[in-house]
Motif scaffolding. Structure first.
Motif, mmCIF file in Angstrom:
data_model
loop_
_atom_site.group_PDB
_atom_site.id
_atom_site.type_symbol
_atom_site.label_atom_id
_atom_site.label_comp_id
_atom_site.label_asym_id
_atom_site.label_seq_id
_atom_site.Cartn_x
_atom_site.Cartn_y
_atom_site.Cartn_z
ATOM 1 N N LEU A 53 7.388 -4.207 -15.512
ATOM 2 C CA LEU A 53 5.950 -4.321 -15.319
ATOM 3 C C LEU A 53 5.270 -4.760 -16.616
ATOM 4 O O LEU A 53 4.359 -5.606 -16.597
ATOM 5 C CB LEU A 53 5.385 -2.974 -14.856
ATOM 6 C CG LEU A 53 3.865 -2.870 -14.673
ATOM 7 C CD1 LEU A 53 3.354 -3.910 -13.685
ATOM 8 C CD2 LEU A 53 3.487 -1.455 -14.226
ATOM 9 N N GLU A 54 5.712 -4.222 -17.734
ATOM 10 C CA GLU A 54 5.161 -4.620 -19.036
ATOM 11 C C GLU A 54 5.309 -6.124 -19.237
ATOM 12 O O GLU A 54 4.356 -6.815 -19.642
ATOM 13 C CB GLU A 54 5.881 -3.873 -20.152
ATOM 14 C CG GLU A 54 5.405 -4.260 -21.548
ATOM 15 C CD GLU A 54 6.256 -3.635 -22.636
ATOM 16 O OE1 GLU A 54 5.724 -3.392 -23.737
ATOM 17 O OE2 GLU A 54 7.459 -3.401 -22.397
ATOM 18 N N LYS A 55 6.485 -6.644 -18.970
ATOM 19 C CA LYS A 55 6.745 -8.075 -19.159
ATOM 20 C C LYS A 55 5.841 -8.929 -18.277
ATOM 21 O O LYS A 55 5.273 -9.937 -18.719
ATOM 22 C CB LYS A 55 8.212 -8.372 -18.853
ATOM 23 C CG LYS A 55 8.615 -9.812 -19.098
ATOM 24 C CD LYS A 55 10.104 -10.003 -18.852
ATOM 25 C CE LYS A 55 10.525 -11.447 -19.087
ATOM 26 N NZ LYS A 55 11.992 -11.643 -18.862
ATOM 27 N N LEU A 56 5.678 -8.516 -17.022
ATOM 28 C CA LEU A 56 4.846 -9.277 -16.088
ATOM 29 C C LEU A 56 3.378 -9.263 -16.508
ATOM 30 O O LEU A 56 2.687 -10.290 -16.435
ATOM 31 C CB LEU A 56 4.996 -8.710 -14.677
ATOM 32 C CG LEU A 56 6.355 -8.925 -14.007
ATOM 33 C CD1 LEU A 56 6.438 -8.102 -12.726
ATOM 34 C CD2 LEU A 56 6.588 -10.401 -13.714
ATOM 35 N N LEU A 57 2.892 -8.120 -16.950
ATOM 36 C CA LEU A 57 1.492 -8.013 -17.344
ATOM 37 C C LEU A 57 1.215 -8.778 -18.635
ATOM 38 O O LEU A 57 0.146 -9.383 -18.791
ATOM 39 C CB LEU A 57 1.095 -6.544 -17.495
ATOM 40 C CG LEU A 57 1.029 -5.746 -16.192
ATOM 41 C CD1 LEU A 57 0.784 -4.271 -16.485
ATOM 42 C CD2 LEU A 57 -0.063 -6.288 -15.272
ATOM 43 N N ARG A 136 -8.356 -0.331 -4.333
ATOM 44 C CA ARG A 136 -7.910 -1.720 -4.479
ATOM 45 C C ARG A 136 -6.444 -1.772 -4.918
ATOM 46 O O ARG A 136 -5.672 -2.611 -4.438
ATOM 47 C CB ARG A 136 -8.790 -2.459 -5.489
ATOM 48 C CG ARG A 136 -10.217 -2.709 -5.004
ATOM 49 C CD ARG A 136 -10.943 -3.707 -5.901
ATOM 50 N NE ARG A 136 -11.128 -3.240 -7.262
ATOM 51 C CZ ARG A 136 -12.193 -2.567 -7.699
ATOM 52 N NH1 ARG A 136 -13.189 -2.272 -6.859
ATOM 53 N NH2 ARG A 136 -12.293 -2.196 -8.966
ATOM 54 N N PHE A 137 -6.080 -0.871 -5.820
ATOM 55 C CA PHE A 137 -4.701 -0.809 -6.301
ATOM 56 C C PHE A 137 -3.752 -0.543 -5.138
ATOM 57 O O PHE A 137 -2.752 -1.255 -4.946
ATOM 58 C CB PHE A 137 -4.577 0.294 -7.358
ATOM 59 C CG PHE A 137 -3.210 0.421 -7.965
ATOM 60 C CD1 PHE A 137 -2.914 -0.213 -9.161
ATOM 61 C CD2 PHE A 137 -2.228 1.187 -7.353
ATOM 62 C CE1 PHE A 137 -1.656 -0.098 -9.735
ATOM 63 C CE2 PHE A 137 -0.964 1.299 -7.919
ATOM 64 C CZ PHE A 137 -0.682 0.662 -9.103
ATOM 65 N N HIS A 138 -4.059 0.474 -4.351
ATOM 66 C CA HIS A 138 -3.169 0.844 -3.249
ATOM 67 C C HIS A 138 -3.102 -0.234 -2.179
ATOM 68 O O HIS A 138 -2.021 -0.553 -1.665
ATOM 69 C CB HIS A 138 -3.602 2.168 -2.615
ATOM 70 C CG HIS A 138 -2.745 2.552 -1.451
ATOM 71 N ND1 HIS A 138 -3.064 2.219 -0.156
ATOM 72 C CD2 HIS A 138 -1.556 3.191 -1.403
ATOM 73 C CE1 HIS A 138 -2.108 2.650 0.642
ATOM 74 N NE2 HIS A 138 -1.187 3.243 -0.077
ATOM 75 N N ASP A 203 12.719 -5.337 -9.452
ATOM 76 C CA ASP A 203 11.826 -6.484 -9.656
ATOM 77 C C ASP A 203 10.726 -6.507 -8.601
ATOM 78 O O ASP A 203 9.567 -6.823 -8.917
ATOM 79 C CB ASP A 203 12.620 -7.793 -9.588
ATOM 80 C CG ASP A 203 13.467 -8.043 -10.823
ATOM 81 O OD1 ASP A 203 13.222 -7.391 -11.864
ATOM 82 O OD2 ASP A 203 14.388 -8.878 -10.742
ATOM 83 N N ARG A 204 11.082 -6.191 -7.365
ATOM 84 C CA ARG A 204 10.092 -6.182 -6.279
ATOM 85 C C ARG A 204 9.008 -5.139 -6.555
ATOM 86 O O ARG A 204 7.809 -5.400 -6.374
ATOM 87 C CB ARG A 204 10.793 -5.883 -4.945
ATOM 88 C CG ARG A 204 9.878 -5.732 -3.731
ATOM 89 C CD ARG A 204 9.365 -7.045 -3.208
ATOM 90 N NE ARG A 204 8.522 -6.889 -2.045
ATOM 91 C CZ ARG A 204 8.962 -6.924 -0.769
ATOM 92 N NH1 ARG A 204 10.262 -7.101 -0.521
ATOM 93 N NH2 ARG A 204 8.125 -6.787 0.230
ATOM 94 N N LEU A 205 9.420 -3.972 -6.982
ATOM 95 C CA LEU A 205 8.449 -2.922 -7.322
ATOM 96 C C LEU A 205 7.546 -3.370 -8.468
ATOM 97 O O LEU A 205 6.321 -3.223 -8.400
ATOM 98 C CB LEU A 205 9.183 -1.642 -7.710
ATOM 99 C CG LEU A 205 9.492 -0.644 -6.605
ATOM 100 C CD1 LEU A 205 10.469 0.412 -7.101
ATOM 101 C CD2 LEU A 205 8.218 0.002 -6.090
ATOM 102 N N ALA A 206 8.141 -3.901 -9.528
ATOM 103 C CA ALA A 206 7.362 -4.314 -10.693
ATOM 104 C C ALA A 206 6.373 -5.407 -10.341
ATOM 105 O O ALA A 206 5.207 -5.377 -10.769
ATOM 106 C CB ALA A 206 8.294 -4.771 -11.811
ATOM 107 N N SER A 208 5.049 -6.079 -7.409
ATOM 108 C CA SER A 208 3.998 -5.522 -6.557
ATOM 109 C C SER A 208 3.024 -4.685 -7.366
ATOM 110 O O SER A 208 1.805 -4.710 -7.128
ATOM 111 C CB SER A 208 4.626 -4.684 -5.434
ATOM 112 O OG SER A 208 5.475 -5.480 -4.628
ATOM 113 N N LEU A 209 3.534 -3.931 -8.333
ATOM 114 C CA LEU A 209 2.677 -3.119 -9.191
ATOM 115 C C LEU A 209 1.807 -3.995 -10.088
ATOM 116 O O LEU A 209 0.631 -3.694 -10.311
ATOM 117 C CB LEU A 209 3.521 -2.181 -10.038
ATOM 118 C CG LEU A 209 4.125 -0.975 -9.303
ATOM 119 C CD1 LEU A 209 5.266 -0.374 -10.110
ATOM 120 C CD2 LEU A 209 3.055 0.072 -9.014
ATOM 121 N N ALA A 210 2.373 -5.074 -10.604
ATOM 122 C CA ALA A 210 1.597 -5.987 -11.452
ATOM 123 C C ALA A 210 0.441 -6.586 -10.661
ATOM 124 O O ALA A 210 -0.701 -6.641 -11.141
ATOM 125 C CB ALA A 210 2.490 -7.094 -12.007
#
Length: 221
Positions: A53-57, A136-138, A203-206, A208-210
């Motif tokens: 997630l850090e990398k994506l953000l 919005r996040f959810h 990766d899918r989780l990250a 989606s979280l991003a």
């Protein structure tokens, strides 16, 4: 950059400062090491998703602050909140895995004040700010994980074991910035554990979280 910041740059040429997201991979903390599945631990899943997630953000031009420097670093929940407060995070995302019955992911946010160690928080004004951000996040996270993990909804901290005793989770009580907690899966469920045991699943989780982080901080319709 948020849509609002992008519009400001296009119309005025003014480059807004990047927004800051604090990523908090759960455990170990004063309450223990978290959930242990058959093959992977909550600590490991949260750390792996957090680093992705850090990398994506960062690629999306956010400033990112992690609450831990290594997977096994012990950080108390109050200290985790302090890290987010001190960097003036626009959002703190707390990553966990559940030990409950059932399967799927759930999000939590403070909708009332709680008390921990004699301290009362978060402030009422912050509670009002958090509610639409958490929604919005959810909603975006639900879209990203559709067909992958079951959606168990967006709930008050009061629905958690700790929140039911304190009124809110410890990390929420001491927070001075918007905060959401994500139980990314039920690690005791073999199907959920299998999904978060692969690089593709992490990766899918990250991803989606991003996307959920971006959407949560975008007020444009």
């Amino acid at each position: 950059m948020s849509l609002l910041a992008a519009a400001l740059f296009l119309t005025t040429g003014f480059q807004a400062a990047p927004m800051t997201i604090c990523i908090d991979p759960g455990h170990p903390s004063e309450v223990g090491r978290g959930t242990q599945g058959e093959h992977v631990s909550e600590i490991h899943v949260a750390w792996e998703v957090g680093k992705r997630l850090e990398k994506l953000l960062l690629a999306k031009r956010f400033k990112v602050v992690m609450t831990k420097k290594s997977e096994m670093e012990m950080v108390k929940n109050r200290e985790r909140a302090t890290i987010a407060n001190e960097c003036h995070a626009d959002l703190m995302v707390r990553l966990h895995c559940d030990a409950a019955d059932g399967s799927g992911f759930t999000t939590y946010y403070p909708d009332r004040q709680g008390i921990s160690g004699g301290f009362t928080g978060p402030e009422p004004e912050l509670i009002q700010r958090i509610a639409p951000i958490a929604k919005r996040f959810h909603d975006q996270l639900k879209r990203g994980l559709k067909g992958f993990l079951r959606d168990n909804g967006n709930h008050s901290d009061i629905k958690t074991a700790v929140g039911s005793r304190q009124g809110a989770l410890t990390g929420s009580i001491f927070s001075k910035v918007p905060v959401v907690l994500v139980e990314m899966c039920v690690l005791m469920n073999p199907g959920d554990e299998e999904k978060v045991s692969t690089s593709e699943g992490l990766d899918r989780l990250a991803k989606s979280l991003a996307d959920a982080c971006v959407k949560s901080l975008t007020t444009d319709k």
